[in-house]
Design a protein around this motif. Structure first.
Motif, PDB file in Angstrom:
ATOM      1  N   MET A   1      39.096  25.230 -78.115  1.00 48.82           N
ATOM      2  CA  MET A   1      39.046  25.921 -79.389  1.00 48.82           C
ATOM      3  C   MET A   1      37.868  25.383 -80.177  1.00 48.82           C
ATOM      4  SD  MET A   1      42.038  26.096 -82.180  1.00 48.82           S
ATOM      5  CE  MET A   1      41.805  26.890 -83.706  1.00 48.82           C
ATOM      6  N   GLU A   2      37.003  26.270 -80.578  1.00 48.38           N
ATOM      7  CA  GLU A   2      35.833  25.854 -81.329  1.00 48.38           C
ATOM      8  C   GLU A   2      36.104  25.967 -82.827  1.00 48.38           C
ATOM      9  OE1 GLU A   2      32.154  27.510 -80.137  1.00 48.38           O
ATOM     10  OE2 GLU A   2      32.712  27.539 -78.029  1.00 48.38           O
ATOM     11  N   PRO A   3      35.504  25.088 -83.624  1.00 53.56           N
ATOM     12  CA  PRO A   3      35.717  25.158 -85.074  1.00 53.56           C
ATOM     13  C   PRO A   3      35.098  26.426 -85.652  1.00 53.56           C
ATOM     14  CG  PRO A   3      34.062  23.517 -84.543  1.00 53.56           C
ATOM     15  CD  PRO A   3      34.633  24.000 -83.253  1.00 53.56           C
ATOM     16  N   SER A   4      35.720  26.937 -86.699  1.00 49.79           N
ATOM     17  CA  SER A   4      35.182  28.133 -87.340  1.00 49.79           C
ATOM     18  C   SER A   4      33.971  27.750 -88.194  1.00 49.79           C
ATOM     19  CB  SER A   4      36.250  28.799 -88.205  1.00 49.79           C
ATOM     20  OG  SER A   4      36.558  27.968 -89.303  1.00 49.79           O
ATOM     21  N   GLN A   5      33.235  28.752 -88.638  1.00 49.46           N
ATOM     22  CA  GLN A   5      32.048  28.492 -89.442  1.00 49.46           C
ATOM     23  C   GLN A   5      32.411  27.956 -90.820  1.00 49.46           C
ATOM     24  OE1 GLN A   5      29.771  32.077 -89.457  1.00 49.46           O
ATOM     25  NE2 GLN A   5      29.085  31.821 -87.344  1.00 49.46           N
ATOM     26  N   SER A   6      33.644  28.197 -91.270  1.00 47.85           N
ATOM     27  CA  SER A   6      34.042  27.704 -92.586  1.00 47.85           C
ATOM     28  C   SER A   6      34.391  26.212 -92.557  1.00 47.85           C
ATOM     29  CB  SER A   6      35.226  28.503 -93.115  1.00 47.85           C
ATOM     30  OG  SER A   6      36.347  28.323 -92.267  1.00 47.85           O
ATOM     31  N   ASP A   7      34.628  25.683 -91.358  1.00 44.08           N
ATOM     32  CA  ASP A   7      34.922  24.248 -91.252  1.00 44.08           C
ATOM     33  C   ASP A   7      33.651  23.442 -91.461  1.00 44.08           C
ATOM     34  OD1 ASP A   7      37.559  24.746 -90.712  1.00 44.08           O
ATOM     35  OD2 ASP A   7      37.326  24.594 -88.537  1.00 44.08           O
ATOM     36  N   GLU A   8      33.745  22.466 -92.338  1.00 42.44           N
ATOM     37  CA  GLU A   8      32.600  21.599 -92.585  1.00 42.44           C
ATOM     38  C   GLU A   8      32.947  20.197 -92.117  1.00 42.44           C
ATOM     39  OE1 GLU A   8      31.230  21.713 -96.585  1.00 42.44           O
ATOM     40  OE2 GLU A   8      31.340  23.888 -96.699  1.00 42.44           O
ATOM     41  N   PRO A   9      32.008  19.523 -91.497  1.00 45.31           N
ATOM     42  CA  PRO A   9      32.283  18.152 -91.078  1.00 45.31           C
ATOM     43  C   PRO A   9      32.472  17.245 -92.290  1.00 45.31           C
ATOM     44  CG  PRO A   9      29.979  18.684 -90.738  1.00 45.31           C
ATOM     45  CD  PRO A   9      30.659  19.947 -91.159  1.00 45.31           C
ATOM     46  N   ALA A  10      33.283  16.243 -92.111  1.00 42.53           N
ATOM     47  CA  ALA A  10      33.511  15.284 -93.196  1.00 42.53           C
ATOM     48  C   ALA A  10      32.225  14.511 -93.461  1.00 42.53           C
ATOM     49  CB  ALA A  10      34.622  14.320 -92.819  1.00 42.53           C
ATOM     50  N   PRO A  11      31.949  14.213 -94.721  1.00 40.93           N
ATOM     51  CA  PRO A  11      30.736  13.446 -95.019  1.00 40.93           C
ATOM     52  C   PRO A  11      30.858  12.025 -94.466  1.00 40.93           C
ATOM     53  CG  PRO A  11      32.071  13.708 -96.983  1.00 40.93           C
ATOM     54  CD  PRO A  11      32.709  14.542 -95.910  1.00 40.93           C
ATOM     55  N   GLY A  12      29.738  11.454 -94.107  1.00 41.29           N
ATOM     56  CA  GLY A  12      29.727  10.093 -93.592  1.00 41.29           C
ATOM     57  C   GLY A  12      30.121   9.091 -94.661  1.00 41.29           C
ATOM     58  N   VAL A  13      30.670   7.982 -94.225  1.00 45.28           N
ATOM     59  CA  VAL A  13      31.097   6.942 -95.152  1.00 45.28           C
ATOM     60  C   VAL A  13      30.251   5.702 -94.893  1.00 45.28           C
ATOM     61  CG1 VAL A  13      33.015   5.476 -95.860  1.00 45.28           C
ATOM     62  CG2 VAL A  13      33.441   7.835 -95.204  1.00 45.28           C
TER      63      VAL A  13
END
Length: 54
Positions: A1-13
């Protein structure tokens, strides 16, 4: 299952290890003190008659 375009990766910490050291030492000191206080009060743990289910 591939992520949708609305999914954004979490910002780096960014973690600065020098800021974690004093609080970590304080937490470990408190845990060691509690261990020294509570260990003699729990004979069931010392004899191995207490089991934990994980």
């Amino acid at each position: 299952m591939e992520p949708s375009q609305s999914d954004e990766p979490a910002p780096g910490v960014q973690i600065d290890a020098s800021n974690l050291t004093p609080p970590l030492i304080a937490v470990l000191t408190v845990l060691a003190a509690l261990y020294c206080i509570l260990w003699p009060l729990t004979p069931e743990l010392q004899t191995g008659s207490c089991y934990r289910v994980v």
